[in-house]
Scaffold this motif. Structure first.
Motif, PDB file in Angstrom:
ATOM      1  N   SER A  16      69.724   1.233  83.132  1.00 45.05           N
ATOM      2  CA  SER A  16      69.664   0.225  84.183  1.00 45.05           C
ATOM      3  C   SER A  16      70.586  -0.951  83.865  1.00 45.05           C
ATOM      4  O   SER A  16      70.660  -1.425  82.721  1.00 45.05           O
ATOM      5  N   LEU A  17      71.300  -1.432  84.885  1.00 42.38           N
ATOM      6  CA  LEU A  17      72.170  -2.594  84.718  1.00 42.38           C
ATOM      7  C   LEU A  17      71.360  -3.834  84.349  1.00 42.38           C
ATOM      8  O   LEU A  17      71.818  -4.691  83.588  1.00 42.38           O
ATOM      9  N   GLU A  18      70.136  -3.942  84.890  1.00 41.74           N
ATOM     10  CA  GLU A  18      69.270  -5.072  84.557  1.00 41.74           C
ATOM     11  C   GLU A  18      68.994  -5.122  83.059  1.00 41.74           C
ATOM     12  O   GLU A  18      69.052  -6.193  82.443  1.00 41.74           O
ATOM     13  N   LEU A  19      68.689  -3.965  82.465  1.00 36.56           N
ATOM     14  CA  LEU A  19      68.393  -3.919  81.034  1.00 36.56           C
ATOM     15  C   LEU A  19      69.626  -4.274  80.217  1.00 36.56           C
ATOM     16  O   LEU A  19      69.555  -5.078  79.275  1.00 36.56           O
ATOM     17  N   VAL A  20      70.773  -3.706  80.560  1.00 32.88           N
ATOM     18  CA  VAL A  20      71.996  -3.930  79.787  1.00 32.88           C
ATOM     19  C   VAL A  20      72.386  -5.405  79.819  1.00 32.88           C
ATOM     20  O   VAL A  20      72.626  -6.029  78.780  1.00 32.88           O
ATOM     21  N   VAL A  21      72.422  -5.984  81.010  1.00 30.48           N
ATOM     22  CA  VAL A  21      72.825  -7.385  81.133  1.00 30.48           C
ATOM     23  C   VAL A  21      71.780  -8.298  80.494  1.00 30.48           C
ATOM     24  O   VAL A  21      72.120  -9.253  79.787  1.00 30.48           O
ATOM     25  N   GLY A  22      70.496  -8.020  80.737  1.00 30.26           N
ATOM     26  CA  GLY A  22      69.436  -8.854  80.170  1.00 30.26           C
ATOM     27  C   GLY A  22      69.441  -8.843  78.652  1.00 30.26           C
ATOM     28  O   GLY A  22      69.353  -9.894  78.013  1.00 30.26           O
ATOM     29  N   VAL A  23      69.547  -7.647  78.059  1.00 29.64           N
ATOM     30  CA  VAL A  23      69.568  -7.544  76.596  1.00 29.64           C
ATOM     31  C   VAL A  23      70.812  -8.224  76.032  1.00 29.64           C
ATOM     32  O   VAL A  23      70.751  -8.910  74.997  1.00 29.64           O
ATOM     33  N   PHE A  24      71.947  -8.054  76.707  1.00 29.34           N
ATOM     34  CA  PHE A  24      73.185  -8.687  76.222  1.00 29.34           C
ATOM     35  C   PHE A  24      73.054 -10.203  76.223  1.00 29.34           C
ATOM     36  O   PHE A  24      73.352 -10.866  75.221  1.00 29.34           O
ATOM     37  N   LEU A  25      72.600 -10.772  77.336  1.00 35.96           N
ATOM     38  CA  LEU A  25      72.487 -12.232  77.429  1.00 35.96           C
ATOM     39  C   LEU A  25      71.493 -12.778  76.412  1.00 35.96           C
ATOM     40  O   LEU A  25      71.803 -13.716  75.669  1.00 35.96           O
ATOM     41  N   ILE A  26      70.297 -12.190  76.384  1.00 34.25           N
ATOM     42  CA  ILE A  26      69.269 -12.695  75.469  1.00 34.25           C
ATOM     43  C   ILE A  26      69.662 -12.433  74.018  1.00 34.25           C
ATOM     44  O   ILE A  26      69.393 -13.256  73.131  1.00 34.25           O
ATOM     45  N   GLY A  27      70.313 -11.293  73.759  1.00 34.03           N
ATOM     46  CA  GLY A  27      70.743 -10.988  72.398  1.00 34.03           C
ATOM     47  C   GLY A  27      71.762 -11.992  71.889  1.00 34.03           C
ATOM     48  O   GLY A  27      71.643 -12.508  70.761  1.00 34.03           O
ATOM     49  N   VAL A  28      72.774 -12.289  72.700  1.00 36.70           N
ATOM     50  CA  VAL A  28      73.810 -13.246  72.289  1.00 36.70           C
ATOM     51  C   VAL A  28      73.208 -14.627  72.071  1.00 36.70           C
ATOM     52  O   VAL A  28      73.486 -15.301  71.067  1.00 36.70           O
ATOM     53  N   ILE A  29      72.366 -15.072  73.003  1.00 36.19           N
ATOM     54  CA  ILE A  29      71.777 -16.412  72.889  1.00 36.19           C
ATOM     55  C   ILE A  29      70.835 -16.492  71.690  1.00 36.19           C
ATOM     56  O   ILE A  29      70.856 -17.465  70.925  1.00 36.19           O
ATOM     57  N   THR A  30      70.004 -15.459  71.507  1.00 38.73           N
ATOM     58  CA  THR A  30      69.051 -15.477  70.387  1.00 38.73           C
ATOM     59  C   THR A  30      69.769 -15.459  69.042  1.00 38.73           C
ATOM     60  O   THR A  30      69.410 -16.217  68.127  1.00 38.73           O
ATOM     61  N   LEU A  31      70.786 -14.608  68.901  1.00 41.94           N
ATOM     62  CA  LEU A  31      71.532 -14.550  67.636  1.00 41.94           C
ATOM     63  C   LEU A  31      72.253 -15.866  67.363  1.00 41.94           C
ATOM     64  O   LEU A  31      72.295 -16.330  66.216  1.00 41.94           O
ATOM     65  N   SER A  32      72.816 -16.461  68.397  1.00 36.91           N
ATOM     66  CA  SER A  32      73.497 -17.750  68.221  1.00 36.91           C
ATOM     67  C   SER A  32      72.523 -18.806  67.729  1.00 36.91           C
ATOM     68  O   SER A  32      72.840 -19.587  66.821  1.00 36.91           O
ATOM     69  N   VAL A  33      71.330 -18.821  68.322  1.00 36.20           N
ATOM     70  CA  VAL A  33      70.329 -19.813  67.929  1.00 36.20           C
ATOM     71  C   VAL A  33      69.824 -19.546  66.508  1.00 36.20           C
ATOM     72  O   VAL A  33      69.677 -20.476  65.699  1.00 36.20           O
ATOM     73  N   LEU A  34      69.580 -18.285  66.180  1.00 37.12           N
ATOM     74  CA  LEU A  34      69.069 -17.951  64.854  1.00 37.12           C
ATOM     75  C   LEU A  34      70.054 -18.318  63.749  1.00 37.12           C
ATOM     76  O   LEU A  34      69.649 -18.734  62.661  1.00 37.12           O
ATOM     77  N   PHE A  35      71.337 -18.158  64.025  1.00 35.89           N
ATOM     78  CA  PHE A  35      72.356 -18.442  63.007  1.00 35.89           C
ATOM     79  C   PHE A  35      73.019 -19.797  63.242  1.00 35.89           C
ATOM     80  O   PHE A  35      74.105 -20.054  62.713  1.00 35.89           O
ATOM     81  N   SER A  36      72.371 -20.666  64.031  1.00 36.73           N
ATOM     82  CA  SER A  36      72.962 -21.971  64.311  1.00 36.73           C
ATOM     83  C   SER A  36      73.116 -22.805  63.041  1.00 36.73           C
ATOM     84  O   SER A  36      74.057 -23.594  62.917  1.00 36.73           O
ATOM     85  N   GLY A  37      72.184 -22.651  62.099  1.00 37.82           N
ATOM     86  CA  GLY A  37      72.284 -23.401  60.855  1.00 37.82           C
ATOM     87  C   GLY A  37      73.500 -23.016  60.031  1.00 37.82           C
ATOM     88  O   GLY A  37      74.052 -23.842  59.296  1.00 37.82           O
ATOM     89  N   ILE A  38      73.928 -21.745  60.139  1.00 39.29           N
ATOM     90  CA  ILE A  38      75.119 -21.288  59.423  1.00 39.29           C
ATOM     91  C   ILE A  38      76.381 -21.652  60.196  1.00 39.29           C
ATOM     92  O   ILE A  38      77.381 -22.092  59.619  1.00 39.29           O
ATOM     93  N   LEU A  39      76.328 -21.483  61.514  1.00 34.90           N
ATOM     94  CA  LEU A  39      77.502 -21.770  62.339  1.00 34.90           C
ATOM     95  C   LEU A  39      77.804 -23.261  62.399  1.00 34.90           C
ATOM     96  O   LEU A  39      78.977 -23.662  62.372  1.00 34.90           O
ATOM     97  N   PHE A  40      76.746 -24.070  62.457  1.00 36.71           N
ATOM     98  CA  PHE A  40      76.925 -25.523  62.585  1.00 36.71           C
ATOM     99  C   PHE A  40      75.982 -26.224  61.614  1.00 36.71           C
ATOM    100  O   PHE A  40      74.885 -26.655  61.993  1.00 36.71           O
TER     101      PHE A  40
END
Length: 285
Positions: A16-40
């Motif tokens: 499903s396109l809903e699953l692919v887009v939803g997982v991509f968006l939430i995955g990118v945002i969640t990983l960015s937030v989790l590694f925010s201490g390393i990135l910034f």
């Protein structure tokens, strides 16, 4: 043949396109937030007054520009996501725990417990949210913990009503009556036989409420009733940039886009879960 036809039907949901887009968006945002201490490592708090209000896409050091104090907008958006996601997830986990327990008790035992809990829920749902929020924050003060607690108190009733309705439909089913007949305890029936059968609607509602609570946290912070303004958050960034919309639009636009994409991803996942967990096995399309 039936098994061969059922397998592609199951896997169709995962294409499903809903699953692919939803997982991509939430995955990118969640990983960015989790590694925010390393990135910034500076937490987006480093100021460079010589680089105030640098427009986006004009500097490699500040790809999304800078705010009026010379702080990197990208860093603050990523770091601020930690607050918004934390509030959204923890408030939903608290509300679903309280609401599910209350709904199970009210639906299974009926009687006085059901009448008291459901009438209390009706009264709470009749109260205007924003007025209650203003009163609540005015009494207890602003802060992340206060916002999370308020959202738990405000939204447990939604889960209680959904769970109670599902339990009322299940409590007279044959497998529940059989369990009672052989002497299974009430609490074992509730948590072993009934709870697993009401998890589908709960999971769907949780996904949608995380998105809703992120919006609420941002809204409360925007009007000064949420997170401390000194802590980076999406709602706080929107509030900081509202006076610069004509001269420095990026200060507000990028945190607004972060909120929009997060809510969009969660809503897409919620829609996909609704279709996937549909007991009829049919999608809405």
């Amino acid at each position: 043949m039936a098994t061969a036809q059922a397998a592609p039907s199951r896997f169709r949901h995962f294409r499903s396109l809903e699953l692919v887009v939803g997982v991509f968006l939430i995955g990118v945002i969640t990983l960015s937030v989790l590694f925010s201490g390393i990135l910034f490592p500076d937490g987006g708090e480093s100021m460079d007054l010589m680089a105030r209000l640098v427009p986006p896409f004009q500097s490699l050091a500040h790809p999304l520009g800078t705010d009026p104090l010379g702080r990197d907008v990208l860093a603050r958006v990523v770091v601020g996501g930690k607050i918004s996601l934390t509030v959204g997830v923890l408030s939903v986990l608290g509300a679903v725990t309280v609401g599910t327990l209350m709904g199970l008790i009210a639906g299974y035992y009926r009687g006085v417990a059901e009448m008291f809990l459901m009438r209390f829920a009706d009264i709470q749902l009749a109260l205007p949210f924003i007025l209650v929020a203003i009163m609540f924050i005015a009494i207890l003060g602003a802060g992340i913990d206060k916002v999370i607690f308020f959202m738990i108190v405000a939204y447990w009733v939604h889960y209680a009503r959904v769970v109670r309705g599902s339990v009322l439909a299940l409590r007279e089913r044959e497998f529940i009556l059989s369990a009672r007949a052989i002497g299974v305890s009430d609490w074992r029936i509730i948590f072993t036989h009934i709870l697993p059968n009401v998890l589908g609607p709960i999971v769907i509602l949780m996904t949608l409420h995380v998105a809703n609570n992120i919006l609420l946290e941002s809204s409360l912070t925007f009007i000064g009733l949420g997170v401390d303004p000194l802590i980076p958050s999406w709602g706080g960034m929107l509030a900081d940039g509202r006076t610069y919309l004509q001269s420095a639009w990026w200060v507000s636009v990028f945190p607004g886009l972060a909120i929009m994409l997060t809510v969009l991803g969660l809503n897409l996942l919620g829609d996909w879960l609704r279709d996937y967990l549909d007991p009829t096995g049919q999608t809405s399309r």
